[in-house]
Design a protein around this motif. Sequence first.
Motif, PDB file in Angstrom:
ATOM      1  N   ASP A 220     -55.372  87.478 -53.126  1.00  0.00           N
ATOM      2  CA  ASP A 220     -55.146  87.380 -53.971  1.00  0.00           C
ATOM      3  C   ASP A 220     -55.230  85.749 -54.736  1.00  0.00           C
ATOM      4  OD1 ASP A 220     -54.444  89.720 -55.175  1.00  0.00           O
ATOM      5  OD2 ASP A 220     -52.193  89.489 -54.074  1.00  0.00           O
ATOM      6  N   ARG A 221     -55.452  85.186 -53.667  1.00  0.00           N
ATOM      7  CA  ARG A 221     -55.475  83.433 -53.792  1.00  0.00           C
ATOM      8  C   ARG A 221     -56.745  83.649 -53.842  1.00  0.00           C
ATOM      9  NH1 ARG A 221     -54.322  79.004 -55.146  1.00  0.00           N
ATOM     10  NH2 ARG A 221     -54.261  78.128 -53.913  1.00  0.00           N
ATOM     11  N   CYS A 222     -58.245  83.614 -53.717  1.00  0.00           N
ATOM     12  CA  CYS A 222     -59.437  83.401 -53.742  1.00  0.00           C
ATOM     13  C   CYS A 222     -60.411  83.997 -54.217  1.00  0.00           C
ATOM     14  CB  CYS A 222     -59.859  82.523 -52.313  1.00  0.00           C
ATOM     15  SG  CYS A 222     -60.466  83.468 -50.796  1.00  0.00           S
TER      16      CYS A 222
ATOM     17  N   GLN B  54     -63.132  89.469 -49.832  1.00  0.00           N
ATOM     18  CA  GLN B  54     -62.994  90.288 -49.130  1.00  0.00           C
ATOM     19  C   GLN B  54     -61.179  89.797 -48.553  1.00  0.00           C
ATOM     20  OE1 GLN B  54     -65.517  92.229 -46.971  1.00  0.00           O
ATOM     21  NE2 GLN B  54     -63.968  94.277 -46.135  1.00  0.00           N
ATOM     22  N   ALA B  55     -60.656  90.705 -48.873  1.00  0.00           N
ATOM     23  CA  ALA B  55     -59.238  90.845 -47.958  1.00  0.00           C
ATOM     24  C   ALA B  55     -59.034  92.094 -46.420  1.00  0.00           C
ATOM     25  CB  ALA B  55     -57.945  91.580 -49.025  1.00  0.00           C
ATOM     26  N   TYR B  56     -58.685  90.802 -46.023  1.00  0.00           N
ATOM     27  CA  TYR B  56     -57.596  91.506 -44.386  1.00  0.00           C
ATOM     28  C   TYR B  56     -56.986  91.638 -44.047  1.00  0.00           C
ATOM     29  CZ  TYR B  56     -63.558  91.548 -43.674  1.00  0.00           C
ATOM     30  OH  TYR B  56     -64.529  91.707 -43.977  1.00  0.00           O
ATOM     31  N   VAL B  57     -56.353  91.032 -44.787  1.00  0.00           N
ATOM     32  CA  VAL B  57     -54.400  91.242 -44.508  1.00  0.00           C
ATOM     33  C   VAL B  57     -53.813  91.726 -45.905  1.00  0.00           C
ATOM     34  CG1 VAL B  57     -52.168  90.286 -43.983  1.00  0.00           C
ATOM     35  CG2 VAL B  57     -54.823  89.354 -42.842  1.00  0.00           C
ATOM     36  N   ARG B  58     -53.154  92.792 -45.853  1.00  0.00           N
ATOM     37  CA  ARG B  58     -51.924  93.418 -46.654  1.00  0.00           C
ATOM     38  C   ARG B  58     -50.544  92.778 -46.552  1.00  0.00           C
ATOM     39  NH1 ARG B  58     -52.892  98.231 -46.716  1.00  0.00           N
ATOM     40  NH2 ARG B  58     -54.903  98.774 -48.353  1.00  0.00           N
ATOM     41  N   VAL B  59     -50.296  91.980 -47.125  1.00  0.00           N
ATOM     42  CA  VAL B  59     -48.529  91.526 -46.493  1.00  0.00           C
ATOM     43  C   VAL B  59     -48.168  92.693 -47.966  1.00  0.00           C
ATOM     44  CG1 VAL B  59     -46.610  90.293 -46.996  1.00  0.00           C
ATOM     45  CG2 VAL B  59     -49.125  89.618 -46.353  1.00  0.00           C
ATOM     46  N   VAL B  60     -46.409  93.674 -47.257  1.00  0.00           N
ATOM     47  CA  VAL B  60     -46.433  94.086 -48.420  1.00  0.00           C
ATOM     48  C   VAL B  60     -44.509  93.591 -48.633  1.00  0.00           C
ATOM     49  CG1 VAL B  60     -44.893  96.872 -48.971  1.00  0.00           C
ATOM     50  CG2 VAL B  60     -47.501  96.720 -46.990  1.00  0.00           C
ATOM     51  N   LEU B  61     -44.127  93.294 -49.075  1.00  0.00           N
ATOM     52  CA  LEU B  61     -43.104  92.705 -49.614  1.00  0.00           C
ATOM     53  C   LEU B  61     -41.943  93.627 -49.797  1.00  0.00           C
ATOM     54  CD1 LEU B  61     -45.141  89.289 -51.796  1.00  0.00           C
ATOM     55  CD2 LEU B  61     -43.461  89.477 -49.481  1.00  0.00           C
ATOM     56  N   PRO B  62     -40.651  92.925 -50.159  1.00  0.00           N
ATOM     57  CA  PRO B  62     -39.913  93.937 -50.172  1.00  0.00           C
ATOM     58  C   PRO B  62     -39.996  94.751 -51.938  1.00  0.00           C
ATOM     59  CG  PRO B  62     -38.534  92.004 -49.786  1.00  0.00           C
ATOM     60  CD  PRO B  62     -39.923  91.873 -49.971  1.00  0.00           C
ATOM     61  N   VAL B  63     -40.801  93.759 -53.229  1.00  0.00           N
ATOM     62  CA  VAL B  63     -41.280  94.487 -54.832  1.00  0.00           C
ATOM     63  C   VAL B  63     -42.902  93.568 -54.613  1.00  0.00           C
ATOM     64  CG1 VAL B  63     -41.032  94.546 -56.868  1.00  0.00           C
ATOM     65  CG2 VAL B  63     -38.919  93.782 -55.661  1.00  0.00           C
ATOM     66  N   GLY B  64     -43.346  94.856 -54.394  1.00  0.00           N
ATOM     67  CA  GLY B  64     -45.242  94.362 -54.635  1.00  0.00           C
ATOM     68  C   GLY B  64     -45.730  94.529 -52.923  1.00  0.00           C
ATOM     69  N   GLU B  65     -46.750  93.790 -53.315  1.00  0.00           N
ATOM     70  CA  GLU B  65     -48.341  93.539 -52.194  1.00  0.00           C
ATOM     71  C   GLU B  65     -48.706  92.636 -52.362  1.00  0.00           C
ATOM     72  OE1 GLU B  65     -49.432  97.398 -50.985  1.00  0.00           O
ATOM     73  OE2 GLU B  65     -51.828  96.622 -52.283  1.00  0.00           O
TER      74      GLU B  65
ATOM     75  N   HIS C 245     -56.577  82.662 -45.640  1.00  0.00           N
ATOM     76  CA  HIS C 245     -55.555  82.092 -46.776  1.00  0.00           C
ATOM     77  C   HIS C 245     -54.214  83.429 -45.729  1.00  0.00           C
ATOM     78  CE1 HIS C 245     -57.742  81.112 -50.251  1.00  0.00           C
ATOM     79  NE2 HIS C 245     -56.474  80.122 -49.570  1.00  0.00           N
ATOM     80  N   ALA C 246     -54.513  84.290 -45.343  1.00  0.00           N
ATOM     81  CA  ALA C 246     -53.644  84.723 -44.538  1.00  0.00           C
ATOM     82  C   ALA C 246     -53.091  84.370 -43.452  1.00  0.00           C
ATOM     83  CB  ALA C 246     -53.782  85.859 -43.622  1.00  0.00           C
ATOM     84  N   ARG C 247     -53.561  82.943 -42.834  1.00  0.00           N
ATOM     85  CA  ARG C 247     -53.169  82.368 -42.006  1.00  0.00           C
ATOM     86  C   ARG C 247     -52.977  81.320 -41.964  1.00  0.00           C
ATOM     87  NH1 ARG C 247     -58.527  82.874 -39.933  1.00  0.00           N
ATOM     88  NH2 ARG C 247     -59.449  81.531 -41.085  1.00  0.00           N
ATOM     89  N   GLU C 248     -52.914  80.239 -43.688  1.00  0.00           N
ATOM     90  CA  GLU C 248     -52.257  79.500 -43.924  1.00  0.00           C
ATOM     91  C   GLU C 248     -51.409  79.825 -44.934  1.00  0.00           C
ATOM     92  OE1 GLU C 248     -53.208  77.026 -48.656  1.00  0.00           O
ATOM     93  OE2 GLU C 248     -54.913  77.934 -47.116  1.00  0.00           O
TER      94      GLU C 248
END
Length: 73
Positions: free
Chosen positions: A16-18, A21-32, A39-42
């Motif tokens: 979602d930043r650049c 290819q995404a290798y990390v999915r972050v699930v939030l209380p609303v959305g992901e 960018h996952a490390r950052e």
Amino acid sequence: MTGTTTEPLTAADRCDRCGAQAYVRVVLPVGELLFCAHHAREHAPKFAELATHVHDETDRLLAEHGAGAGAAH
């Protein structure tokens, strides 16, 4: 919550930043959010505070692209 949090990430899943290819999915209380390894490390310190689940497939980078893959530039 849907089953999407455990589905493997594919080449169609993009950071979602650049847009890489995404290798990390972050699930939030609303959305992901989807992140490439860089960018996952950052952003890890911030999303770790908010995430309900983190699906991390960055270990695939070594298998798919060899040593040095995902290294910070």
